[in-house]
Design a protein around this motif. Sequence first.
Motif, mmCIF file in Angstrom:
data_model
loop_
_atom_site.group_PDB
_atom_site.id
_atom_site.type_symbol
_atom_site.label_atom_id
_atom_site.label_comp_id
_atom_site.label_asym_id
_atom_site.label_seq_id
_atom_site.Cartn_x
_atom_site.Cartn_y
_atom_site.Cartn_z
ATOM 1 N N PRO A 1 -6.655 25.615 -59.994
ATOM 2 C CA PRO A 1 -7.273 26.650 -60.833
ATOM 3 C C PRO A 1 -8.802 26.583 -60.807
ATOM 4 C CG PRO A 1 -6.360 24.898 -62.188
ATOM 5 C CD PRO A 1 -5.975 24.592 -60.775
ATOM 6 N N GLU A 2 -9.395 27.645 -61.282
ATOM 7 C CA GLU A 2 -10.852 27.806 -61.282
ATOM 8 C C GLU A 2 -11.572 26.681 -62.023
ATOM 9 O OE1 GLU A 2 -13.558 30.939 -63.465
ATOM 10 O OE2 GLU A 2 -12.569 31.865 -61.736
ATOM 11 N N HIS A 3 -10.979 26.139 -63.084
ATOM 12 C CA HIS A 3 -11.676 25.103 -63.855
ATOM 13 C C HIS A 3 -11.809 23.784 -63.083
ATOM 14 C CE1 HIS A 3 -7.518 24.003 -65.081
ATOM 15 N NE2 HIS A 3 -8.017 22.789 -65.134
ATOM 16 N N MET A 4 -11.266 23.703 -61.869
ATOM 17 C CA MET A 4 -11.412 22.513 -61.030
ATOM 18 C C MET A 4 -12.492 22.708 -59.968
ATOM 19 S SD MET A 4 -7.537 21.130 -60.721
ATOM 20 C CE MET A 4 -6.685 20.580 -62.198
ATOM 21 N N GLN A 5 -13.368 23.637 -60.222
ATOM 22 C CA GLN A 5 -14.434 23.932 -59.271
ATOM 23 C C GLN A 5 -15.562 22.911 -59.343
ATOM 24 O OE1 GLN A 5 -15.916 27.827 -60.316
ATOM 25 N NE2 GLN A 5 -17.360 27.008 -61.794
ATOM 26 N N GLY A 6 -16.346 22.873 -58.271
ATOM 27 C CA GLY A 6 -17.628 22.175 -58.248
ATOM 28 C C GLY A 6 -18.676 23.268 -58.389
ATOM 29 N N GLY B 1 -14.702 18.650 -54.434
ATOM 30 C CA GLY B 1 -14.241 17.749 -53.377
ATOM 31 C C GLY B 1 -13.355 16.629 -53.883
ATOM 32 N N GLY B 2 -13.541 16.232 -55.132
ATOM 33 C CA GLY B 2 -12.685 15.195 -55.702
ATOM 34 C C GLY B 2 -11.235 15.642 -55.819
ATOM 35 N N PRO C 1 -15.542 24.285 -47.167
ATOM 36 C CA PRO C 1 -15.250 24.419 -48.598
ATOM 37 C C PRO C 1 -13.926 25.171 -48.814
ATOM 38 C CG PRO C 1 -17.446 25.259 -48.068
ATOM 39 C CD PRO C 1 -16.752 24.990 -46.768
ATOM 40 N N ALA C 2 -13.245 24.827 -49.879
ATOM 41 C CA ALA C 2 -12.013 25.525 -50.253
ATOM 42 C C ALA C 2 -12.292 26.355 -51.498
ATOM 43 C CB ALA C 2 -10.896 24.531 -50.539
#
Length: 140
Positions: free
Chosen positions: A40-45, A52-53, A87-88
């Motif tokens: 989900p979006e809240h796991m963005q950098g 990347g984590g 990037p993903a």
Amino acid sequence: MGIENNNRCFVCGKKNPYGLQVNPEIRDAGAEVHIECTPPEHMQGWANILHGGIISTLLDEAITHIGIGTYDGPAVTAQLEVRFRKPAPTGVKLFVYAERTKVSRRLIEAKAEVRLSDDTLIATGAGKVMPVDESFAPTL
């Protein structure tokens, strides 16, 4: 303290409301593992880019399940090396594939990759997994 699966693993735990809740598919007695995941979006950098984590965590999970399938029991990561390729985006399904490359008495070696549905390579990983026996007791 013994090893217990309380179903709260950040990656595969179904009782972890903050986790990814993936279903690792172990094939051929641990020779291969497949995972599909839409972070989900809240796991963005950066904006709309998966941290990347999280990518590293997915590679770790796939490699660890190679060990779980091979040992037919608990296993943990002993070493993990990750190489990021592209990037993903967040909110897009990722395909994680791992395969066993070497088996020894104390360690399983495996390699893994993360790809998009169009086969774009996002990251690769290599790792070693060790079994955890019932005598494992972390020092607190």
